[in-house]
Every structure is written in C-alpha cells, then in structure tokens.
Design an enzyme around this catalytic site. Structure first.
Site, mmCIF file in Angstrom:
data_model
loop_
_atom_site.group_PDB
_atom_site.id
_atom_site.type_symbol
_atom_site.label_atom_id
_atom_site.label_comp_id
_atom_site.label_asym_id
_atom_site.label_seq_id
_atom_site.Cartn_x
_atom_site.Cartn_y
_atom_site.Cartn_z
ATOM 1 C CG ASP A 12 -5.865 0.713 -0.410
ATOM 2 O OD1 ASP A 12 -5.067 1.669 -0.462
ATOM 3 O OD2 ASP A 12 -5.781 -0.190 0.447
ATOM 4 C CG ASP A 43 -2.860 4.220 -1.280
ATOM 5 O OD1 ASP A 43 -3.598 3.926 -2.240
ATOM 6 O OD2 ASP A 43 -2.786 3.515 -0.258
ATOM 7 C CB SER A 48 -0.966 -0.027 1.185
ATOM 8 O OG SER A 48 -1.928 0.996 1.086
ATOM 9 C CG ASP A 83 -2.786 -0.368 -2.395
ATOM 10 O OD1 ASP A 83 -2.781 0.787 -1.914
ATOM 11 O OD2 ASP A 83 -3.363 -1.322 -1.844
#
Length: 543
Positions: free
Chosen positions: A296, A292, A148, A294
């Site tokens: 999410d 961000d 992440s 990734d």
C-alpha cells in the site's frame, strides 16, 4: 516476583476460551512459571489505531492470535448487524505474514456463521486489491489481515467500512465495545461457507491499467517488494500499463514473513532499499520502485548527480500532484489533500492550478474524508510516509501499485522529452520554494514517557527555535499534536506515533531562490533544517 491475582485469573479465563491449542499451551507455560510478562499479555485487547489493529503474534488478549481475531470479528459482525448491514457482502484478504492464513480463515468463518455473504481473496494479495474489491462490490466491510511494514513478529487486522473507507471515531470505540461484549472465542460460531472472489486481482489490474496519462513507455525499472506480497501484482500492473522492462530484486521477490534481507521492512528505513538501488545502478535503470510488504506504500528512487537515492514522500507527492493536476478536468471542482505533517508545497501547487486544497489530521482515514467530510471531488491525496492515493474513485486508501504505475508514466513522459524527475523537482522548487523536510523521533520503551513530554511541552511551550521566534498551536481535543510555526516556512509538528512507540517531530523550512541560483537556496534550506533538527532534538530531550 509473584504476579497479582488479576492477570493470573484473566489468563486462566483466556486459556479456557482459546480456540488454538498452541496459544493455550504458550500462555499456560507463562502462567505456570509465574512469568512477569503475563501482566502485559493480559493487559487488554488491541485497540484500533491509525490503520486498524496491530500487535505481536503471541498468546493472550494483548496480541495477534486466533482468539483475538475470532472475538474481534464477532464484534465487527455484531456492530454491522446492529447498523442494518446484516447479510451484506464482506471481503476478506490477507498478506503472507506469520498467522495470516489462519487469521483470515477464522475471520471468514465468524462472518459466514453470522449470516454475511463472505468473499475471500484466493491467495495472499496486496492490501489495495482488497480495498478495490470492497469498494467495487459495495461491500459492507472489508478485512485485510496484515501488519503492513511492521517488524516480522507483528501482524494486524485492517478494517474497511462501506465504500472501502477506514473507520473513524466514534465508530472505532463502538466496535471496540462490541468486541468487549463478545463471549469467549470458543463460544463464537464459525462456518466454512464463504466463497472465493477469483476475479479480484484481474478487476484491480484492469483499473490500474487505465491510469497513465501519457503515451511514452520506454523506461527501465528496478523494483522490490521487500519480501512482501506485491512483486507479481506490480509486475502485472506495469505490464498491463505497457511497461515491460522491469527488473525485480531477486532476493526480495518472493513473500517471506521473516524479511531476511532487511532489518525493518519499510522503504523509509535506512538500508531497506540498498539492494534496490544497487540493482538500479547495475542495470542502468531510469526509475527505482520500492513497495512495503502489503504494497500500500510506494517509494520512488532516482539517479541524481551520478548517484541513486530514494525520494522522500513529500517529493513524490508534489511530483504526482503536478502530473495529475496538469491533466485533470478542472471544471469538476477537483480537490487535493495532504496531512498536517506533510510539506506545504502542495498548497502552492493547488493554488497555481486553481483547485481546492485541504490539510487533514494524520492518516488516510482522514485524507479520504477531506474537504466536505466525504472526500467529494478528491483526485489525489498523499501523506509524507510514502502513502499516495492516486485513484480515489477506485481505492479510497493509499495504493503502492497504482502509485508505481503513475510514477512510471510520469518518468517515461519526462524521459521522452529529455528530462527526468529530479529536473521536474527543481522546476517546482524554483517556482514554489525549496521545501526541506526532516524528522526527529524519540523511540521509547516506557510508553509513559511520551505523554509526559507532550504535557511538559504544553505547560512550557518554546518561544523560539534555531534563532527563529515561533508560535505554538495545540490541536487538542481534535488530536494529540502541537504545531510550531515561524518565519521562513518553519514548521514543526510534534505528535505521538499512531503505530509505533515513538514521539515523532516533523520538520520543514522553506527557502525561495529569488535572484540566487537554486543550488544556493537548497544549501541554505539544508543548513536551516540541520539547525532546526538540533534545536528540536534539544527541546524534546530537555522536556
């Protein structure tokens, strides 16, 4: 200094069972040098935290490497099989971090050899694409290799169970026990017999295109993916929803695991969105969007008083809640939810609309189980750390791409009426009170400091903060947190971070304007928050 025999022997055994010659060599060099770091490298396997496993990419049991991924996946496969899910569909995806491609391939190989129907995403894609596919295919599990918004040296292993939801206790400890019982990594079978799920991205984008509530589409958007995997998916999602005036930060558009233009690839971090806001000002944008790595998480930026700033997660949260609840079918008994560390305005908005409201422990593993424990009727959930779930039926997790589309829909709708996000925020503050929030964080190198502070706070809780008498509630055994409340909407939640070596303190004060101008209430709230920040900083430093 000579190392104890235990980490040396553990390292020898790990080297003998490793599947990767590079990490075998890396660990052997530490062993030969009698390096003190070896003790940390062999201090145990990573454990499931708020959002899966995360660790530095390095050799040894306490890192992210191929041997750890193989053994972790073998444990997951054993647990799934024991629960009657053997042979079921398992989705596997990845981001573009160091090691992600190898880790995803190893995970798919272990699951295929264990008899599962493994579907691999065709390329590095955002986490929400994997989460959507896992739910749409009724997969028994989904695995996304990602860290992440962690620093470049990290990677991680995010695990979804059936329905595309996170695991919670006691499942996490059951799977960790299954992992501990697996053989050495080189004794775990792997088989290259998975299939590629080519339609995953298209299926996801088709769903996201249905999210806008309004018809307005005139909006100039500046956006960044912070060197992650979200840029092209975001552009495609906005295009399918009708938003074509989109400008990406060129220097941050392509995936780069070293994240060269940001010190920390998290939109919350100071400086991370500087290039985005500069682009927004340069092109005369109506909205700024930061994902961000990734994708999410999503942060929205607005122009306010001729300057650009990023909205806090709580601000975006109440804006989206207002948008969703103003269009939702209330006869279906809808539910909205946030966490104990978020601002409390959502409670007031839910009451105005006459819908159910819940506060949960921190993390989307709890938010998607809000209400009755299964999230029945959930239409929106958010946490202050820029996580928003705007389409729970399709993705039971935070989703930065769908949040960006719905945020653009709201901004375009407001623009068409001659207004904007800041004006809607002011209207909500005038109605529900100015909710000023902030944080005090204590970053540590010695992890033992955090439990010592928490223990002392419990032994000697404060009687007052910033001239306000307070009450202290201990949330143990449900979670390691203290909630401090007082008059004027004062609230402080103190808890260890679930992903970083930090003690985090979440602060709130509330001011109702009444007969005063809203600007006066904002200033009063800001002054109170500054005083509370100082008081909390002194409190945790004292302990």
């Amino acid at each position: 200094m000579t190392l104890d025999a235990q980490p040396r022997e553990a390292a020898r055994q790990w080297i003998a069972g490793d599947v990767d010659p590079r990490t075998r060599t890396e660990l052997q060099l530490l062993l030969d040098a009698d390096d003190p770091e070896l003790a940390d490298r062999m201090s145990g396997m990573p454990q499931f935290g708020t959002a899966g496993l995360r660790a530095a990419v390095r050799a040894g049991s306490n890192g992210m490497n191929r041997a750890v991924v193989v053994r972790t996946t073998a444990g997951v496969a054993a647990w799934l099989t024991e629960r009657g899910h053997g042979g079921g569909v398992v989705m596997v995806g990845r981001d573009a971090r160091h090691g992600s491609e190898e880790f995803a391939t190893d995970a798919a190989g272990v699951l295929a050899a264990a008899g599962f129907d493994v579907r691999m995403l065709p390329e590095p894609l955002p986490t929400p694409v994997l989460a959507h596919a896992a739910r749409a295919l009724d997969a028994v599990a989904g695995i996304q290799i990602t860290a992440s918004h962690n620093p470049p040296q990290d990677n991680g292993y995010k695990l979804y169970l059936r329905g595309g939801i996170h695991l919670v206790s006691p499942v996490d400890t059951e799977i960790e026990a299954a992992i501990a019982a697996t053989p050495a990594a080189n004794a775990v079978p792997r088989k290259e017999s998975w299939s590629i799920h080519d339609s995953a991205l298209d299926d996801y984008l088709a769903r996201v295109a249905t999210l806008p509530r309004g018809d307005a589409r005139t909006l100039r958007i500046a956006a960044t993916a912070l060197h992650g995997v979200g840029a092209q998916t975001l552009r495609q999602a906005l295009h399918r929803a009708g938003f074509d005036d989109v400008h990406l930060v060129a220097s941050q558009e392509k995936p780069d695991p070293d994240f060269p233009t940001v010190g920390f690839p998290n939109p919350e971090e100071p400086g991370a969105t500087d290039e985005l806001l500069a682009l927004a000002a340069e092109i005369g944008a109506d909205l700024a969007i930061a994902l961000d790595p990734d994708a999410d998480r999503c942060a929205l930026g607005v122009r306010e008083d001729a300057a650009w700033r990023m909205l806090r997660g709580d601000e975006t949260g109440v804006l989206l809640a207002q948008h969703i609840l103003s269009t939702v079918d209330r006869s279906a008994d809808p539910l909205v939810a946030t966490t104990i560390v978020s601002a409390t305005m959502l409670r007031s908005i839910a009451a105005e609309f006459g819908v159910r409201y819940d506060e949960t422990l921190t993390g989307f593993k709890w938010l998607v189980r809000a209400g009755d424990g299964a999230g029945t009727g959930l239409v929106y959930a958010y946490e202050e750390a820029l996580g928003h779930c705007v389409d729970p039926d399709a993705v039971r997790d935070k989703d930065g791409i769908s949040t960006a589309v719905l945020g653009s829909d709201l901004a375009a709708t407001l623009k068409a009426s001659g207004s904007g996000l800041p004006e809607l925020l002011d209207a909500l503050s005038a109605k529900h009170g100015v909710h000023q929030t902030g944080q005090v964080s204590v970053r540590v190198t010695d992890l033992g400091v955090i439990p010592r502070i928490m223990r002392r706070l419990r032994e000697r809780p404060p009687a007052g903060l910033a001239t306000t008498t307070v009450d202290v509630e201990d949330l143990l055994p449900d979670t390691d947190a203290l909630v401090i409340t007082g008059a004027g909407g004062l609230r402080v939640v103190i808890r260890p971070s679930g992903t970083e070596p930090k003690l985090k303190c979440y602060l709130q004060v509330v001011e109702h304007a009444g007969e005063l101008p809203l600007a006066a209430a904002k200033q009063r709230a800001a002054d109170r928050l500054d005083a509370l920040k100082q008081a909390v900083s002194d409190l945790v430093r004292e302990y």
